[in-house]
Scaffold this motif. Structure first.
Motif, short mmCIF file in Angstrom:
data_model
loop_
_atom_site.label_atom_id
_atom_site.label_comp_id
_atom_site.label_asym_id
_atom_site.label_seq_id
_atom_site.Cartn_x
_atom_site.Cartn_y
_atom_site.Cartn_z
N ILE A 70 0.72 -1.15 0.11
CA ILE A 70 0.15 -0.18 -0.16
C ILE A 70 0.82 1.40 0.03
CG2 ILE A 70 -1.61 1.21 1.49
CD1 ILE A 70 -2.99 -1.46 2.03
N GLU A 71 1.96 1.08 0.76
CA GLU A 71 2.78 2.40 0.78
C GLU A 71 3.60 2.70 -0.32
OE1 GLU A 71 4.94 5.36 2.85
OE2 GLU A 71 3.48 4.30 3.77
N THR A 72 3.90 1.47 -1.11
CA THR A 72 4.62 1.57 -2.03
C THR A 72 3.97 2.07 -3.37
OG1 THR A 72 6.38 -0.03 -1.37
CG2 THR A 72 6.23 0.26 -3.85
N LEU A 73 2.91 1.43 -3.60
CA LEU A 73 1.94 1.65 -4.65
C LEU A 73 1.59 3.35 -4.67
CD1 LEU A 73 -0.14 -1.42 -5.50
CD2 LEU A 73 1.90 -0.79 -6.71
N ALA A 74 1.01 3.56 -3.42
CA ALA A 74 0.75 5.14 -3.40
C ALA A 74 1.84 6.04 -3.41
CB ALA A 74 0.18 5.23 -1.82
N SER A 75 3.08 6.01 -2.92
CA SER A 75 3.98 6.66 -3.12
C SER A 75 4.69 6.74 -4.48
CB SER A 75 5.24 6.24 -2.18
OG SER A 75 4.93 6.17 -0.82
N VAL A 76 4.66 5.60 -5.16
CA VAL A 76 5.01 5.56 -6.48
C VAL A 76 4.09 6.51 -7.38
CG1 VAL A 76 5.24 4.23 -8.78
CG2 VAL A 76 6.32 3.60 -6.57
N GLY A 77 2.74 6.08 -7.04
CA GLY A 77 1.81 7.18 -7.98
C GLY A 77 1.83 8.49 -7.45
N VAL A 91 3.69 10.13 5.06
CA VAL A 91 3.65 10.60 6.43
C VAL A 91 2.48 9.71 7.03
CG1 VAL A 91 4.59 12.68 5.95
CG2 VAL A 91 1.89 12.59 5.54
N ASN A 92 1.55 8.84 6.57
CA ASN A 92 0.72 8.48 7.20
C ASN A 92 0.29 7.35 6.37
OD1 ASN A 92 -0.80 7.56 9.42
ND2 ASN A 92 -2.79 8.65 8.41
N ASN A 93 0.18 5.97 7.14
CA ASN A 93 -0.27 4.72 6.23
C ASN A 93 -1.33 4.19 7.12
OD1 ASN A 93 -0.90 1.86 5.29
ND2 ASN A 93 1.14 1.82 4.48
N ARG A 140 -1.15 9.22 3.26
CA ARG A 140 -0.99 10.65 3.02
C ARG A 140 0.52 10.86 2.73
NH1 ARG A 140 -0.28 14.47 6.96
NH2 ARG A 140 -0.84 13.01 8.39
N LEU A 141 0.51 11.46 1.68
CA LEU A 141 2.12 11.80 1.06
C LEU A 141 2.18 13.46 1.40
CD1 LEU A 141 1.58 9.90 -2.23
CD2 LEU A 141 3.18 9.09 -0.05
N GLN A 142 3.36 13.65 1.77
CA GLN A 142 3.81 15.06 1.73
C GLN A 142 4.56 15.31 0.35
OE1 GLN A 142 3.37 17.16 4.46
NE2 GLN A 142 4.22 18.54 2.99
N ASN A 143 4.24 16.38 -0.38
CA ASN A 143 5.09 16.76 -1.48
C ASN A 143 6.39 17.55 -0.87
OD1 ASN A 143 3.02 15.53 -2.82
ND2 ASN A 143 1.80 17.66 -3.30
N LEU A 144 7.30 17.21 -1.63
CA LEU A 144 8.65 18.03 -1.23
C LEU A 144 9.22 18.60 -2.53
CD1 LEU A 144 10.30 15.58 1.11
CD2 LEU A 144 9.06 17.36 1.90
N PRO A 145 9.14 19.93 -2.38
CA PRO A 145 9.37 20.65 -3.55
C PRO A 145 10.79 20.58 -4.02
CG PRO A 145 7.83 21.98 -2.78
CD PRO A 145 8.23 20.88 -1.85
N GLN A 146 11.46 20.56 -4.93
CA GLN A 146 12.67 20.30 -5.37
C GLN A 146 13.26 21.66 -4.87
OE1 GLN A 146 13.63 19.72 -9.58
NE2 GLN A 146 15.71 18.87 -9.12
N GLN A 147 14.33 21.77 -4.29
CA GLN A 147 15.27 22.86 -3.97
C GLN A 147 16.22 23.23 -5.05
OE1 GLN A 147 14.39 24.44 -1.06
NE2 GLN A 147 12.94 22.81 -1.10
#
Length: 148
Positions: A70-77, A91-93, A140-147
């Protein structure tokens, strides 16, 4: 994928399901046997075979495998959708185990519920060979903008 091919990948959106499976070699998802079968910003699918090495002591699929898938498929998506803007981290599963499985192939499908500027929410449903839901979860995923 060769090291050069991996270095040439600008984002997960550039990969096919086969390349994502290859890129995952040696990772935890590879250890459980997860193979990606569909990869897009709106849906990620994967499958794996239940085997004794993935059992918990009662002789059924370990719930940690479900959490991992579940974590892997969501994170990849989420990463495919976010693309070159940066990376995403879970950040939450929350995972619910609905049906015990001892054998067969299991299938996971991740789809987005919400995709915002800073966070995303994805739902993942895991089914068995008969199409029955055996587990479901949301990440729930946190978007981390590229620096720059």
């Amino acid at each position: 994928m060769t090291q050069q091919e991996t270095a040439d990948v600008r984002s997960l959106a550039d990969l096919t399901p086969e390349q994502m499976t290859k890129l995952s070699e040696g990772s935890f998802s590879d250890l459980i046997g997860l193979k990606f079968t569909e990869l897009s910003p709106d849906r990620v699918r994967g499958e794996w075979t239940v085997r004794p090495q993935l059992y918990q002591p009662a002789g059924i699929q370990n719930g940690g495998v479900y959490c991992t898938v579940i974590e892997t498929l969501a994170s990849v998506g989420g990463g495919v959708w976010y693309g070159e803007r940066g990376t995403v981290v879970g950040v939450n599963n929350n995972t619910d185990f609905l049906r015990a499985v001892r054998e067969g192939t299991l299938y996971g499908e991740a789809t987005p519920v919400h995709r915002g500027r800073l966070q995303q929410l994805w739902v993942v449903v895991i089914t068995d060979d008969s199409g029955r839901t055996v587990a479901r979860g949301q990440v729930r995923l946190q978007n981390l903008p590229q620096q720059d």
